[in-house]
Design a protein around this motif. Structure first.
Motif, mmCIF file in Angstrom:
data_model
loop_
_atom_site.group_PDB
_atom_site.id
_atom_site.type_symbol
_atom_site.label_atom_id
_atom_site.label_comp_id
_atom_site.label_asym_id
_atom_site.label_seq_id
_atom_site.Cartn_x
_atom_site.Cartn_y
_atom_site.Cartn_z
ATOM 1 N N ALA A 142 -19.726 -7.959 7.219
ATOM 2 C CA ALA A 142 -18.389 -7.588 6.671
ATOM 3 C C ALA A 142 -17.945 -6.077 6.669
ATOM 4 N N ASP A 143 -16.466 -6.646 6.999
ATOM 5 C CA ASP A 143 -15.674 -5.349 7.716
ATOM 6 C C ASP A 143 -15.281 -4.620 5.983
ATOM 7 N N ARG A 144 -15.182 -3.839 5.715
ATOM 8 C CA ARG A 144 -15.539 -2.851 4.417
ATOM 9 C C ARG A 144 -13.931 -2.299 4.375
ATOM 10 N N ARG A 145 -13.545 -2.666 3.133
ATOM 11 C CA ARG A 145 -11.858 -2.388 3.146
ATOM 12 C C ARG A 145 -11.029 -1.894 1.776
ATOM 13 N N ARG A 146 -10.314 -1.018 0.947
ATOM 14 C CA ARG A 146 -10.349 -0.056 -0.270
ATOM 15 C C ARG A 146 -8.663 -0.145 0.008
ATOM 16 N N TRP A 147 -8.363 -0.328 -1.407
ATOM 17 C CA TRP A 147 -6.541 0.033 -1.638
ATOM 18 C C TRP A 147 -6.735 0.190 -2.921
ATOM 19 N N PRO A 148 -6.264 1.711 -3.009
ATOM 20 C CA PRO A 148 -5.514 2.397 -4.462
ATOM 21 C C PRO A 148 -5.007 1.063 -5.693
ATOM 22 N N LEU A 149 -5.833 1.777 -6.289
ATOM 23 C CA LEU A 149 -5.255 -0.639 -7.219
ATOM 24 C C LEU A 149 -3.942 -0.349 -8.272
ATOM 25 N N ALA A 150 -3.392 1.293 -8.151
ATOM 26 C CA ALA A 150 -1.977 1.982 -8.448
ATOM 27 C C ALA A 150 -0.902 1.019 -7.077
ATOM 28 N N SER A 151 -1.519 1.243 -5.814
ATOM 29 C CA SER A 151 -0.269 0.563 -4.703
ATOM 30 C C SER A 151 -0.641 -1.270 -4.881
ATOM 31 N N VAL A 152 -0.966 -1.757 -5.346
ATOM 32 C CA VAL A 152 -1.497 -3.128 -5.529
ATOM 33 C C VAL A 152 0.127 -3.853 -5.969
ATOM 34 N N PRO A 153 0.792 -4.418 -5.676
ATOM 35 C CA PRO A 153 2.420 -5.578 -6.265
ATOM 36 C C PRO A 153 1.900 -5.765 -6.948
ATOM 37 N N VAL A 154 2.003 -6.551 -8.188
ATOM 38 C CA VAL A 154 2.108 -8.049 -9.072
ATOM 39 C C VAL A 154 2.969 -8.881 -7.732
ATOM 40 N N GLY A 155 2.237 -9.553 -8.092
ATOM 41 C CA GLY A 155 2.760 -10.534 -6.817
ATOM 42 C C GLY A 155 2.294 -10.824 -5.291
ATOM 43 N N GLY A 156 1.283 -9.586 -5.087
ATOM 44 C CA GLY A 156 0.678 -8.795 -3.698
ATOM 45 C C GLY A 156 -0.321 -9.838 -3.627
ATOM 46 N N GLN A 157 -0.523 -10.221 -2.392
ATOM 47 C CA GLN A 157 -1.296 -10.862 -1.315
ATOM 48 C C GLN A 157 -2.012 -10.668 -0.861
#
Length: 60
Positions: free
Chosen positions: A5-20
């Motif tokens: 698997a490729d590992r990806r990380r996104w900061p939680l604060a950057s994920v908008p409600v409705g984001g996919q």
């Protein structure tokens, strides 16, 4: 973590409600994750609620 698997990380604060986020498995399954609710007011208790739709063998 899966070895292939490729590992990806996104900061939680950057994920908008409705984001996919779309994920494809080597079997051809595709999953679409949609953020329903987000709570980041207290970093130690941060959480997401997500909806997931899966299409089996959609990309084979």
């Amino acid at each position: 973590m899966l070895a292939h698997a490729d590992r990806r990380r996104w900061p939680l604060a950057s994920v908008p409600v409705g984001g996919q986020i779309c994920v494809k498995h080597k079997s051809g399954d595709i999953a679409l994750l949609t953020v329903q609710t987000k709570s980041t007011a207290l970093p130690e208790l941060a959480a997401l609620t997500m909806d997931m739709t899966i299409w089996r063998r959609a990309a084979t």
